[in-house]
Design an enzyme around this catalytic site. Structure first.
Site: not given
Ligand code: BES
Ligand code: ZN
Ligand code: MN
Length: 474
Positions: A244, A256, A326, A328, A330
């Site tokens: 990624k 965020k 967010d 993104e 995937r």
């Molecule tokens: N990059 C984040 C995941 C992440 C969270 C990485 C904490 C490192 C530390 C990812 O893109 C994300 O934002 N995921 C969301 C998904 C949700 C919107 C379904 C998440 O985990 O909140």
């Molecule tokens: Zn991310």
């Molecule tokens: Mn994200």
């Protein structure tokens, strides 16, 4: 860090890191060193050899001894060794300014763990510090064993690869843009004579990377897709490794909160990991064919951002309704997985800081793994545990796709609350035709705000050594 091997008679080091088990038995090396610098007497009564105990004292002429406790001999293993060496190196760095330290190789133990422990403890990201912290320049392995060269070389390659990955992750998003990462990929290809393709926006449009492009469209930084190939003469297996590569994840329009955004320059750790692994593979030269891929972009809010409710026709042709901007990672991985389908490889592995949910499930020291091939999962799990990294399998059930149902498209990019890591895995599974696909979620383990055992705070280089060992086996 350079590594050399010396016997007690040869060494000219100013600092010795010596390990003692709880029974205080002295080794041949220690006896010989004691002839040069009588130190054994000073230990009597002052040191029990308990695991992680350290004791430092001067020998003569400014030469120092750092004694580390190895605990009970029968409980000792390579994980403990790595950890004790790291505490020895941390202690040594207090006494020596950028010089040479000599570490005794405990009898019947593995020199690779010693070197990795030393590399991990000695790493600093200090390019932006005016005053640099001490760092060991040369590591001397103190032993009477011979024939260690190959193992030392291998461990140093792995240690350097981890540092390479960490350097990329620590770098600010302002510098580590998709274009910069592509430049780094070019440098690797030049240095090791690799085939390389870098697809820019126009080319990506032509090749229908629409899910990937949607994520990047809110940023002023142009997206880049990198594809590097390492090919030995007679490859025994062919693998694709996808990392990624979100160089900054603000969340996009679903922005965020400030505290969650703090570490989001690290959302390209997957890319940094696969490049570090590739570098090591180029140096270890196993008989494999390895394709390293990363879809690099920024996830930003702006007038041109992708929006919730948008329907994207992904590279595979499957349509996706954007439920949350967010989620993104995937989307970018989906197109990368589709691209990997054309490479004719035996197995596909993706590694990603994908879900916050993996932190809820497994915490900050255990990496989540899942996939569609139990044999591959088991093999990776075994390799990781042997490499001293903790992984745990999370389930993917076919039914989880119901969670991602959309009224207007083939699926949405997020589901209802709960089992977030598995649902993300289920989403990804839909985009690979490979029957041997492994997904590694390092959102919890890529970056840590406190040091733990031999792992220093900040970028951890997690899974670099496990992936190298996995690919370098045959
Ligand atoms: N990059 C984040 C995941 C992440 C969270 C990485 C904490 C490192 C530390 C990812 O893109 C994300 O934002 N995921 C969301 C998904 C949700 C919107 C379904 C998440 O985990 O909140
Ligand atoms: Zn991310
Ligand atoms: Mn994200």
């Amino acid at each position: 860090m350079e590594t050399t091997v010396k016997t007690p008679l040869e060494t000219k080091s100013n600092l010795f890191v010596l390990g003692f088990f709880e029974n205080n038995e002295t080794t041949e090396v220690q006896k010989e060193l004691n002839l040069k610098y009588p130190f054994l007497e000073k230990l009597n009564g002052n040191f029990e050899g308990k695991f992680n105990e350290t004791l430092a004292f001067p020998l003569e002429n400014g030469v120092m001894a750092v004694i580390i406790g190895l605990g009970k001999k029968e409980e000792f293993n390579s994980d403990k060794l790595r950890q004790s060496i790291a505490s020895g190196v941390n202690a040594a760095n207090k006494y020596i300014k950028n010089g040479t330290i000599s570490i005794e190789l405990p009898e019947n133990s593995c020199v690779k763990s010693v070197i990795l422990g030393a590399y991990m403890a000695n790493y600093r990201f200090d390019k932006y510090k005016t005053e640099k912290e001490n760092k060991i320049e040369t590591l001397e392995i103190l032993t009477k064993e011979t024939g260690l060269e190959e193992k030392i070389k291998e461990a140093s390659i792995i240690g350097n690869a981890m540092n390479y990955t960490k350097d990329m992750v620590f770098e600010s998003a302002e510098i580590m843009t998709p274009s910069k990462a592509a430049e780094i990929a070019y440098e690797l290809s030049k240095k090791y004579g690799l085939e390389i393709k870098v697809l820019d926006k126009e080319e990506l449009k032509k090749q229908n990377f629409n899910a990937f492009l949607a994520v990047g469209q809110g940023s002023v930084e142009p997206p880049k897709f990198i594809h590097l190939t390492y090919k030995s003469k007679n490859p025994k297996k062919k693998a694709a490794l996808i990392g990624k590569g979100i160089t900054f994840d603000s969340g996009g329009l679903d922005i965020k909160p400030a505290s969650s955004m703090l570490t989001m320059k690290t959302d390209m750790t997957g890319c940094a990991t696969v490049l570090g692994v590739l570098k090591a593979i180029c140096e270890l030269k196993p008989e494999i064919e390895l394709h390293v891929l990363s879809a690099l972009c920024e996830n930003m809010p702006s007038g041109s951002s992708y929006k919730v409710g948008d329907v994207i026709v992904s590279k595979s042709g499957k349509t996706i309704e954007v439920d949350n901007t967010d989620a993104e990672g995937r989307l970018t991985l989906a197109d990368a997985l589709t691209y990997a389908d054309e490479l004719n490889v035996d197995e596909v592995i993706d590694i990603a800081t994908l879900t916050g949910a993996v932190i809820t499930a497994l915490g900050s020291n255990i990496t989540g793994i899942m996939g569609n091939n139990q044999a591959q999962i088991d093999e990776f799990k075994e390799t990781a545990l042997k490499s001293g990294e903790l992984v745990w399998q999370l389930p993917i059930f076919d039914d989880m796709i119901d969670n991602l149902k959309s009224d207007i498209a083939d699926m949405k990019n997020t589901g209802s609350k709960g089992a977030g890591s598995s649902v993300a895995g289920r989403f990804l599974q839909n985009y690979t035709k490979s029957e041997k696909w492994l997904h590694i979620d390092i959102a919890g383990t890529a970056y840590t705000d406190k040091s733990y055992k031999e792992i220093q705070k900040g970028a951890t280089g997690v899974m670099v050594r496990s992936l190298i060992n996995y690919l370098n086996k045959n």
